[in-house]
Design a protein around this motif. Structure first.
Motif, PDB file in Angstrom:
ATOM      1  N   THR A 246       1.002  -1.402  -0.320  1.00  0.00           N
ATOM      2  CA  THR A 246       0.039  -0.007  -0.338  1.00  0.00           C
ATOM      3  C   THR A 246       0.954   1.593   0.302  1.00  0.00           C
ATOM      4  O   THR A 246       2.599   1.365  -0.312  1.00  0.00           O
ATOM      5  N   THR A 247       0.297   2.570  -0.050  1.00  0.00           N
ATOM      6  CA  THR A 247       1.181   3.789   0.504  1.00  0.00           C
ATOM      7  C   THR A 247       2.289   3.836   1.393  1.00  0.00           C
ATOM      8  O   THR A 247       3.377   4.669   0.873  1.00  0.00           O
ATOM      9  N   GLY A 248       1.948   3.864   2.666  1.00  0.00           N
ATOM     10  CA  GLY A 248       3.235   3.419   4.184  1.00  0.00           C
ATOM     11  C   GLY A 248       2.446   5.226   3.777  1.00  0.00           C
ATOM     12  O   GLY A 248       3.162   5.813   4.392  1.00  0.00           O
TER      13      GLY A 248
HETATM   14  C1  LIG Z   1      -6.460  -3.395  14.733  1.00  0.00           C
HETATM   15  C2  LIG Z   1      -6.205  -2.116  13.692  1.00  0.00           C
HETATM   16  C3  LIG Z   1      -5.813  -0.706  14.012  1.00  0.00           C
HETATM   17  C4  LIG Z   1      -4.829   0.044  13.081  1.00  0.00           C
HETATM   18  N1  LIG Z   1      -4.486   1.158  13.634  1.00  0.00           N
HETATM   19  C5  LIG Z   1      -4.353   2.297  13.246  1.00  0.00           C
HETATM   20  C6  LIG Z   1      -3.180   3.533  13.371  1.00  0.00           C
HETATM   21  O1  LIG Z   1      -3.608   3.308  14.315  1.00  0.00           O
HETATM   22  N2  LIG Z   1      -2.975   3.911  12.466  1.00  0.00           N
HETATM   23  C7  LIG Z   1      -3.731   4.362  11.128  1.00  0.00           C
HETATM   24  O2  LIG Z   1      -3.560   5.549  10.422  1.00  0.00           O
HETATM   25  N3  LIG Z   1      -4.102   3.123  10.476  1.00  0.00           N
HETATM   26  C8  LIG Z   1      -4.609   2.775  11.561  1.00  0.00           C
HETATM   27  N4  LIG Z   1      -4.789   1.200  11.023  1.00  0.00           N
HETATM   28  C9  LIG Z   1      -5.596   1.461   9.972  1.00  0.00           C
HETATM   29  C10 LIG Z   1      -4.858   0.863   8.883  1.00  0.00           C
HETATM   30  O3  LIG Z   1      -4.533  -0.346   9.080  1.00  0.00           O
HETATM   31  C11 LIG Z   1      -3.370   1.874   8.194  1.00  0.00           C
HETATM   32  O4  LIG Z   1      -4.079   2.370   7.991  1.00  0.00           O
HETATM   33  C12 LIG Z   1      -3.254   1.442   7.001  1.00  0.00           C
HETATM   34  O5  LIG Z   1      -1.961  -0.041   6.548  1.00  0.00           O
HETATM   35  C13 LIG Z   1      -1.574   1.680   7.285  1.00  0.00           C
HETATM   36  O6  LIG Z   1      -0.775   1.918   6.049  1.00  0.00           O
HETATM   37  P1  LIG Z   1      -1.005   2.253   4.406  1.00  0.00           P
HETATM   38  O7  LIG Z   1      -0.932   4.341   4.512  1.00  0.00           O
HETATM   39  O8  LIG Z   1      -0.102   1.968   3.191  1.00  0.00           O
HETATM   40  O9  LIG Z   1      -2.650   2.602   4.255  1.00  0.00           O
HETATM   41  P2  LIG Z   1      -3.537   2.699   2.307  1.00  0.00           P
HETATM   42  O10 LIG Z   1      -3.424   1.496   1.925  1.00  0.00           O
HETATM   43  O11 LIG Z   1      -1.994   3.493   0.921  1.00  0.00           O
HETATM   44  O12 LIG Z   1      -3.958   4.126   3.062  1.00  0.00           O
HETATM   45  C14 LIG Z   1      -4.317   5.136   2.658  1.00  0.00           C
HETATM   46  C15 LIG Z   1      -4.014   6.008   3.519  1.00  0.00           C
HETATM   47  O13 LIG Z   1      -5.971   5.787   4.630  1.00  0.00           O
HETATM   48  C16 LIG Z   1      -5.647   5.770   6.010  1.00  0.00           C
HETATM   49  N5  LIG Z   1      -6.688   4.237   5.890  1.00  0.00           N
HETATM   50  C17 LIG Z   1      -5.835   2.878   5.125  1.00  0.00           C
HETATM   51  N6  LIG Z   1      -6.407   1.918   5.983  1.00  0.00           N
HETATM   52  C18 LIG Z   1      -7.729   2.328   6.853  1.00  0.00           C
HETATM   53  C19 LIG Z   1      -8.518   2.108   8.090  1.00  0.00           C
HETATM   54  N7  LIG Z   1      -8.880   0.488   7.963  1.00  0.00           N
HETATM   55  N8  LIG Z   1      -9.501   2.365   9.056  1.00  0.00           N
HETATM   56  C20 LIG Z   1      -8.880   4.014   8.364  1.00  0.00           C
HETATM   57  N9  LIG Z   1      -8.273   4.619   7.398  1.00  0.00           N
HETATM   58  C21 LIG Z   1      -7.427   3.472   7.012  1.00  0.00           C
HETATM   59  C22 LIG Z   1      -4.977   6.021   6.218  1.00  0.00           C
HETATM   60  O14 LIG Z   1      -4.550   7.465   6.840  1.00  0.00           O
HETATM   61  C23 LIG Z   1      -3.658   5.319   5.080  1.00  0.00           C
HETATM   62  O15 LIG Z   1      -2.748   6.108   5.801  1.00  0.00           O
HETATM   63  C24 LIG Z   1      -5.210   0.083  12.225  1.00  0.00           C
HETATM   64  C25 LIG Z   1      -6.417  -1.514  11.289  1.00  0.00           C
HETATM   65  C26 LIG Z   1      -6.291  -2.491  12.220  1.00  0.00           C
HETATM   66  C27 LIG Z   1      -6.919  -3.713  11.484  1.00  0.00           C
END
Ligand SMILES: Cc1cc2nc3c(=O)[nH]c(=O)nc-3n(C[C@H](O)[C@H](O)[C@H](O)COP(=O)(O)OP(=O)(O)OC[C@H]3O[C@@H](n4cnc5c(N)ncnc54)[C@H](O)[C@@H]3O)c2cc1C
Length: 479
Positions: A246-248
């Protein structure tokens, strides 16, 4: 143009799309950009592990450098925030304090206290929304004063509001021209502390470097691959790949090093040029809307991060076992680089089927989940090197390896690595029965966040593997 202003950074550690900072600059003769490092507040309101501390300090350093380039600087002042403000307001003749509006109860309380202080000491307070796509209050107003409790309902309300506002222009040296910087000597006195000043190991092991500069670079990198952006479908990403598929970007959003509105509108531009693109809930914009959904619900739900006193949450008599809880505890918040009150609590409510998720019979099996998503166990081998010599057959359940195999792998279970804390099947059965009973007894609560036509979160899971949870966080739990 008349104010002597403290702009108080809390999150929002950036110079792009920063409505509050821009308003501060436009209304001030002199501006003090301040971050108050209140260790007491931070330790009582947030649980920050060393990696996040490093990320925060790097973000502050980056902000300081960017401000220096524009002729100003960041002043990091240590101490209880109220005492620090009291002293600085008097010394600097402050007439205005500006800060981003935030939804967390601890930040709201801080803002309320600062407003009281303003009345006492005679300064104005200006706070604008910069950390979410919308002002959550507008969403609540359109929904009759209540938060929309399903993603579907939430999207409906957003469709009435239209697109989020466009980002405001990035702050430039010109914006600082008519606004004096902090006086001489202050930058040295209130410099960004080094990790060692806070008794932390000097090096961060995380490949995520904090700060707006790094966040923007990562954002641009992702956006150059327009095909990836338009076809992004969350359920097709790999939750436990060594580098995120994903984007991280979440650590950057969590401290506001990156603006979500900037990301949202950049995505909209790319979508507009494409013939087809994925849609919420599985698209990239859909991910940002999950974030927004949890922010909106959290903003209007008392005790959103706990079970007790949370009206959306089923009241479940979970087993009480202090030792087991201790073994699990850190993975809740302390180890997260992107820890975020609303998102973390929202996802845990969902993951535990305490709210939002009504398909509670689908129970995640840590062994089967790992085997399916990372059959060779690369993730485990990297982060649990003690297990790295086990073959793929045993990597997810090394306790089933024979004594000879354990010897060969150089890891004796029970001595070098613990036995499982629980018998998964037994505990699953027990919890399933418990949940069934709770949902019957608390039928009204169970219905509050239920979407009868479609389960909003389950939509982001491959239908054939719907026990697999959609996000990388699950893999982090397995760490
Ligand atoms: C138990 C649990 C706890 C979590 N705790 C957090 C946390 O403390 N902080 C956090 O930022 N995310 C949390 N997440 C949501 C998610 O796991 C992360 O946002 C995601 O993995 C971040 O990776 P990314 O930036 O590559 O996401 P991408 O898939 O690239 O998504 C882009 C952005 O969308 C938002 N996003 C993505 N997935 C979710 C989601 N499920 N819920 C809400 N927003 C989302 C985030 O801001 C993310 O950076 C949690 C998920 C679970 C299952």
């Amino acid at each position: 143009m008349s104010h002597h202003t403290i702009h108080l950074f809390r999150k929002g550690l950036r110079l792009h799309d920063h409505p509050t900072l821009l308003a501060a600059l436009r209304s001030s003769r002199r501006l003090y950009p301040v971050y108050i490092l209140d260790l007491q507040f931070i330790s009582s309101a947030m649980r920050m592990g060393p990696l996040r501390w490093h990320f925060l300090l790097q973000s502050l350093e980056d902000l300081h450098r960017s401000l220096c380039r524009l002729g100003s600087c960041l002043l990091v002042i240590q101490g209880p925030y109220e005492a620090v403000l009291r002293e600085r307001v008097r010394r600097w003749g402050i007439t205005q304090v500006t800060l981003d509006a935030e939804v967390e109860p601890f930040y709201r309380e801080m803002e309320a206290n600062i407003r009281c202080l303003g009345q006492e000491l005679g300064f104005e307070v200006l706070s604008l929304v910069g950390h979410s796509l919308y002002d959550t209050k507008r969403v609540l107003d359109l929904n009759g004063g209540e938060p929309p409790l399903t993603y579907k309902r939430f999207l409906h309300i957003l469709s009435l509001l239209g697109d989020p506002e466009l980002p405001v222009p990035s702050i430039t040296a010109e914006d600082f021209q008519s606004c004096q910087p902090p006086g001489p000597g202050l930058a040295e006195r209130f410099r960004v502390p080094l990790p060692a000043d806070l008794e932390m190991p000097p090096e961060s092991l995380s490949p995520w470097r904090g700060g707006e500069t790094e966040g923007l670079q990562r954002l641009e990198q992702h956006l150059t691959d327009q095909g990836w952006v338009t076809t992004f479908t969350k359920p097709r990403t790999a939750p436990n790949s060594l580098l995120p598929s994903t984007t991280g970007l979440s650590p950057y959003f969590s401290l506001g090093c990156l603006s979500v509105r900037t990301f949202f509108h950049r995505l909209a531009k790319i979508y507009a040029q494409a013939k087809h693109h994925s849609l919420p809930p599985v698209s990239l914009q859909g991910q940002l809307l999950w974030r927004e959904f949890f922010y909106t619900v959290a903003s209007a739900t008392p005790n959103f991060s706990s079970m007790a006193g949370n009206p959306l949450c089923l009241q479940i008599s979970w087993a009480q076992d202090a030792e087991r809880l201790h073994r699990w505890r850190t993975v809740f918040e302390e180890l997260l680089l992107d820890a975020d009150y609303s998102i973390n609590a929202g996802n845990w409510l969902w993951l535990s089927a305490s709210a939002f998720c009504h398909r509670y019979r689908r129970i995640l099996c840590p062994v089967r989940f790992g085997r399916r998503t990372d059959p060779e166990g690369h993730y485990i081998r990297k982060y649990l090197p003690i297990l790295k010599n086990f073959g793929s057959k045993h990597i997810y359940e090394p306790w089933t390896a024979s004594e000879e195999e354990q010897k060969q792998a150089g890891c004796i279970i029970g001595r070098d690595y613990p036995f499982p804390m629980v018998n998964h099947e037994e505990v699953s059965d027990h919890n399933l029965q418990l949940m069934q009973q709770v949902r019957e007894e608390q039928h009204r609560t169970a219905q509050l966040t239920r979407d009868d036509t479609e389960d909003s979160v389950e939509l982001s899971v491959r239908p054939e593997h719907s026990e697999d949870l959609p996000r990388a966080k699950v893999a982090r739990v397995a760490e």
